[in-house]
Motif scaffolding. Structure first.
Motif, PDB file in Angstrom:
ATOM      1  N   THR A  15      14.365  12.140 -49.264  1.00 52.38           N
ATOM      2  CA  THR A  15      15.437  12.204 -48.845  1.00 52.38           C
ATOM      3  C   THR A  15      15.863  10.797 -48.502  1.00 52.38           C
ATOM      4  OG1 THR A  15      14.907  14.029 -47.258  1.00 52.38           O
ATOM      5  CG2 THR A  15      16.018  12.885 -46.267  1.00 52.38           C
ATOM      6  N   LEU A  16      15.062   9.964 -48.415  1.00 51.90           N
ATOM      7  CA  LEU A  16      15.035   8.503 -48.056  1.00 51.90           C
ATOM      8  C   LEU A  16      15.959   7.836 -49.197  1.00 51.90           C
ATOM      9  CD1 LEU A  16      14.756   6.511 -46.294  1.00 51.90           C
ATOM     10  CD2 LEU A  16      12.454   5.761 -46.940  1.00 51.90           C
ATOM     11  N   ALA A  17      15.218   8.322 -50.521  1.00 52.88           N
ATOM     12  CA  ALA A  17      15.918   8.013 -52.105  1.00 52.88           C
ATOM     13  C   ALA A  17      16.715   8.422 -51.779  1.00 52.88           C
ATOM     14  CB  ALA A  17      15.142   8.465 -52.903  1.00 52.88           C
ATOM     15  N   LEU A  18      17.259   9.434 -51.495  1.00 52.02           N
ATOM     16  CA  LEU A  18      18.552  10.706 -51.722  1.00 52.02           C
ATOM     17  C   LEU A  18      19.961   9.260 -50.774  1.00 52.02           C
ATOM     18  CD1 LEU A  18      20.281  12.451 -53.020  1.00 52.02           C
ATOM     19  CD2 LEU A  18      19.939  13.907 -50.502  1.00 52.02           C
ATOM     20  N   LEU A  19      19.374   9.209 -49.636  1.00 50.07           N
ATOM     21  CA  LEU A  19      20.101   8.423 -48.942  1.00 50.07           C
ATOM     22  C   LEU A  19      20.497   6.737 -49.238  1.00 50.07           C
ATOM     23  CD1 LEU A  19      18.824   9.445 -45.050  1.00 50.07           C
ATOM     24  CD2 LEU A  19      20.776  10.329 -46.598  1.00 50.07           C
ATOM     25  N   ARG A  96      27.331  13.179 -36.823  1.00 53.10           N
ATOM     26  CA  ARG A  96      27.979  14.430 -37.118  1.00 53.10           C
ATOM     27  C   ARG A  96      26.612  15.747 -37.457  1.00 53.10           C
ATOM     28  NH1 ARG A  96      30.047  14.596 -43.044  1.00 53.10           N
ATOM     29  NH2 ARG A  96      31.085  16.564 -41.908  1.00 53.10           N
ATOM     30  N   GLY A  97      25.177  15.589 -36.957  1.00 59.92           N
ATOM     31  CA  GLY A  97      24.058  15.925 -36.486  1.00 59.92           C
ATOM     32  C   GLY A  97      23.610  15.744 -36.920  1.00 59.92           C
ATOM     33  N   VAL A  98      22.097  16.854 -36.856  1.00 62.65           N
ATOM     34  CA  VAL A  98      21.152  16.672 -37.448  1.00 62.65           C
ATOM     35  C   VAL A  98      20.736  17.883 -38.425  1.00 62.65           C
ATOM     36  CG1 VAL A  98      18.895  17.076 -35.828  1.00 62.65           C
ATOM     37  CG2 VAL A  98      20.286  16.051 -35.143  1.00 62.65           C
ATOM     38  N   ARG A  99      20.068  17.594 -38.917  1.00 56.53           N
ATOM     39  CA  ARG A  99      18.911  18.437 -40.275  1.00 56.53           C
ATOM     40  C   ARG A  99      17.729  17.793 -40.145  1.00 56.53           C
ATOM     41  NH1 ARG A  99      23.481  20.013 -38.383  1.00 56.53           N
ATOM     42  NH2 ARG A  99      24.903  21.206 -40.330  1.00 56.53           N
ATOM     43  N   LEU A 100      16.966  18.769 -40.245  1.00 56.33           N
ATOM     44  CA  LEU A 100      15.498  19.400 -41.162  1.00 56.33           C
ATOM     45  C   LEU A 100      15.835  19.223 -42.292  1.00 56.33           C
ATOM     46  CD1 LEU A 100      12.330  18.936 -40.220  1.00 56.33           C
ATOM     47  CD2 LEU A 100      12.343  21.709 -40.611  1.00 56.33           C
ATOM     48  N   CYS A 101      15.041  18.294 -43.105  1.00 51.18           N
ATOM     49  CA  CYS A 101      15.782  18.318 -44.849  1.00 51.18           C
ATOM     50  C   CYS A 101      14.747  18.458 -45.588  1.00 51.18           C
ATOM     51  CB  CYS A 101      16.300  16.816 -44.915  1.00 51.18           C
ATOM     52  SG  CYS A 101      17.215  16.134 -43.851  1.00 51.18           S
ATOM     53  N   ARG A 102      14.611  20.444 -45.305  1.00 51.28           N
ATOM     54  CA  ARG A 102      14.369  21.024 -46.017  1.00 51.28           C
ATOM     55  C   ARG A 102      15.318  21.854 -46.392  1.00 51.28           C
ATOM     56  NH1 ARG A 102       8.878  20.200 -46.643  1.00 51.28           N
ATOM     57  NH2 ARG A 102       7.790  18.931 -45.392  1.00 51.28           N
ATOM     58  N   PRO A 103      15.657  22.013 -47.773  1.00 53.18           N
ATOM     59  CA  PRO A 103      15.785  21.456 -48.946  1.00 53.18           C
ATOM     60  C   PRO A 103      15.994  19.656 -48.030  1.00 53.18           C
ATOM     61  CG  PRO A 103      17.112  23.229 -48.965  1.00 53.18           C
ATOM     62  CD  PRO A 103      16.531  23.361 -47.560  1.00 53.18           C
ATOM     63  N   ILE A 104      16.242  18.941 -49.445  1.00 51.70           N
ATOM     64  CA  ILE A 104      16.751  18.126 -49.147  1.00 51.70           C
ATOM     65  C   ILE A 104      17.838  17.995 -48.706  1.00 51.70           C
ATOM     66  CG2 ILE A 104      16.639  15.441 -49.848  1.00 51.70           C
ATOM     67  CD1 ILE A 104      13.471  16.820 -51.802  1.00 51.70           C
ATOM     68  N   GLU A 105      18.283  18.231 -49.859  1.00 48.56           N
ATOM     69  CA  GLU A 105      19.883  18.670 -49.797  1.00 48.56           C
ATOM     70  C   GLU A 105      20.822  19.282 -48.587  1.00 48.56           C
ATOM     71  OE1 GLU A 105      17.962  18.633 -53.462  1.00 48.56           O
ATOM     72  OE2 GLU A 105      18.113  20.210 -51.761  1.00 48.56           O
ATOM     73  N   SER A 106      20.164  19.075 -47.918  1.00 44.25           N
ATOM     74  CA  SER A 106      20.353  19.698 -46.261  1.00 44.25           C
ATOM     75  C   SER A 106      20.913  18.417 -45.324  1.00 44.25           C
ATOM     76  CB  SER A 106      19.558  20.479 -45.581  1.00 44.25           C
ATOM     77  OG  SER A 106      18.204  20.216 -45.162  1.00 44.25           O
ATOM     78  N   VAL A 107      20.457  17.382 -45.920  1.00 47.53           N
ATOM     79  CA  VAL A 107      20.644  16.414 -45.749  1.00 47.53           C
ATOM     80  C   VAL A 107      22.854  15.173 -45.694  1.00 47.53           C
ATOM     81  CG1 VAL A 107      20.623  14.789 -46.914  1.00 47.53           C
ATOM     82  CG2 VAL A 107      20.612  13.452 -45.177  1.00 47.53           C
ATOM     83  N   LEU A 108      22.995  16.845 -46.373  1.00 44.00           N
ATOM     84  CA  LEU A 108      24.344  16.384 -47.126  1.00 44.00           C
ATOM     85  C   LEU A 108      25.494  16.496 -46.238  1.00 44.00           C
ATOM     86  CD1 LEU A 108      23.638  17.207 -51.050  1.00 44.00           C
ATOM     87  CD2 LEU A 108      23.983  15.028 -49.906  1.00 44.00           C
TER      88      LEU A 108
END
Length: 112
Positions: A15-19, A96-108
């Motif tokens: 997730t950190l890498a995606l950001l 814009r909100g909060v996500r538990l990034c599971r799956p990672i893509e939910s951060v998008l």
């Protein structure tokens, strides 16, 4: 933007890498060393649209040791604050909100 991060967790690292790939350098909080307060944790869970039980890591040994299977939300929050390894990860907090990034893509969903 803030990520509650555990470097030993591959999902958290990805997730950190995606950001980073998107040019975003969030504030990185090692929540095992600097856990959120009970109030902040409860707020994050609520903003993410989760239940408290949905935000806890049931597979951790301490979960069974503490007998949390039938615990109330209040007891689960207390356990997560006392034992931050029980907090599921990674949580990402943005305007814009909060996500538990599971799956990672939910951060998008919460990126600017």
């Amino acid at each position: 933007m803030t990520i509650y991060h555990n470097n030993r967790c591959s999902t958290s690292r990805k997730t950190l890498a995606l950001l980073s790939e998107r040019g975003i350098e969030p504030v990185v909080v090692d929540y095992l060393k600097n856990p959120p307060s009970r109030a902040a944790l409860k707020a994050m869970i609520g903003r993410a649209g989760l239940t408290v039980r949905g935000a806890i890591r049931e597979k951790e040994a301490i979960y069974a040791e503490l007998g949390l299977a039938d615990a109330s939300d209040a007891a689960l929050l207390d356990a997560m604050v006392a034992h931050p390894i029980l907090i599921n990860r990674p949580f990402v907090v943005t305007e814009r909100g909060v996500r538990l990034c599971r799956p990672i893509e939910s951060v998008l969903e919460i990126l600017p």
